[in-house]
Design an enzyme around this catalytic site. Structure first.
Site, PDB file in Angstrom:
ATOM      1  N   LYS A   1       0.844  -1.194   0.000  1.00 47.92           N
ATOM      2  CA  LYS A   1       0.000   0.000   0.000  1.00 47.92           C
ATOM      3  C   LYS A   1       0.877   1.241   0.000  1.00 47.92           C
ATOM      4  CE  LYS A   1       0.915   1.580   4.296  1.00 47.92           C
ATOM      5  NZ  LYS A   1       1.562   2.891   4.552  1.00 47.92           N
TER       6      LYS A   1
ATOM      7  N   ASP B   1      -2.317  -1.733  10.724  1.00 48.80           N
ATOM      8  CA  ASP B   1      -2.471  -1.695   9.262  1.00 48.80           C
ATOM      9  C   ASP B   1      -3.110  -2.967   8.693  1.00 48.80           C
ATOM     10  OD1 ASP B   1      -1.461   0.821   8.872  1.00 48.80           O
ATOM     11  OD2 ASP B   1       0.547   0.164   8.297  1.00 48.80           O
TER      12      ASP B   1
END
Length: 291
Positions: A11, A137
């Site tokens: 990401k 995350d």
């Protein structure tokens, strides 16, 4: 199903804001997260022996309970009293300790793989609830795509897909301590905060210019001051046609956003020639959500 292969996608942070420090020592954040088409591979297999065997292509990575993949597998084995073992081959391609959530994405893939291998029938929400106990995350890495991330990173709101863009990923040969960055972050009236709402509006209207002109990471000030090479990589990307460039997470990886593939290829070549980045990839945004 006794074996499964999963891709664990990296990401980037299109915008990263820190609102303040919490009483528990964590920080409240407000971020726009975006999956890119750069991934690790996990090959998972059920085995008869009551153990977890983890192999990786990087000799310096731990393959025991200090690895998030191992922890994710063990979490579900213990909860569901699974006596069969699991064999995992982890092929790392995402730069390690780079602000790209590589370890978190690997753990997310391991949770998804366990759910499928052992027919646990957990929903995505079920997996995300368990994931946050391993890392802030990881729930996002289960969700994937484009999302607003709040709280310590675990409060997620899916957004419309980001418009198509080419992404250069460049990691210099340094490691950055996330703890150091947050400990040295000073939030005051001089702090430049990203326009998260503006980014979300630009995403909704598929306005790539509107997105890129608002790229901002509040952590850059700390990390760039200590590691000027990050700014040098950003300057190279901008000088060779990037719509904008930004550090991802707490660094040190920098990404550049390009609308034109040929410009992206030229910038990629220049970064290779300059040698300021150790790992360089040319990829694109990836909007498919995890199943």
């Amino acid at each position: 199903m006794n074996t499964i292969m999963l891709k664990a996608y990296a990401k980037i942070n299109i915008g990263l804001d820190v609102l303040g420090k919490r009483p528990d020592g964590y920080h409240d954040v407000r971020m726009i997260m975006q999956t890119i088409r750069l991934y690790d591979k996990l090959n998972m297999k059920r085995i008869g022996k009551d153990e977890i065997i983890l192999k990786t292509n990087l000799a310096y990575l731990p393959t025991n309970e200090n690895n998030l993949v191992y922890k994710a597998i063990q979490l579900l084995r213990e909860e569901f009293h699974i006596k069969q073992g699991v064999y995992v081959e982890l092929q790392k391609h995402i730069p390690v300790a780079a602000g790209l959530a590589g370890g978190s994405s690997d753990a997310a893939a391991a949770l998804i793989g366990m759910n499928r291998l052992f027919h646990l029938k957990l929903t995505k929400a079920d997996l995300m609830k368990r994931a946050v106990t391993l890392g802030a995350d990881i729930p996002y890495c289960i969700l994937g795509g484009t999302a607003l991330s709040e709280g310590i990173g675990e409060v997620l709101t899916p957004l419309a897909p980001m418009p198509r863009a080419y992404i250069i990923i460049a990691k210099p040969p340094i490691n950055v301590s996330t703890k150091y960055v947050y400990e040295n972050l000073k939030l005051d009236e001089q702090t430049k905060h990203p326009d998260i709402d503006g980014i979300m509006e630009a995403i909704q209207t598929r306005n790539l210019v509107g997105i890129t002109e608002r790229l901002c990471n509040v952590l850059e000030e700390v990390t760039i001051e200590r590691y000027p090479v990050i700014q040098e990589i950003k300057d190279t990307l901008l000088s060779y046609g990037a719509m904008n460039a930004l550090m991802s997470g707490s660094g040190p990886t920098v990404f550049g956003v390009f609308q034109d593939l040929e410009l992206a290829k030229k910038a990629f070549y220049q970064l290779k020639v300059q040698g300021k980045a150790k790992q360089i990839y040319l990829t694109d945004v990836f909007n498919r959500r995890r199943g």
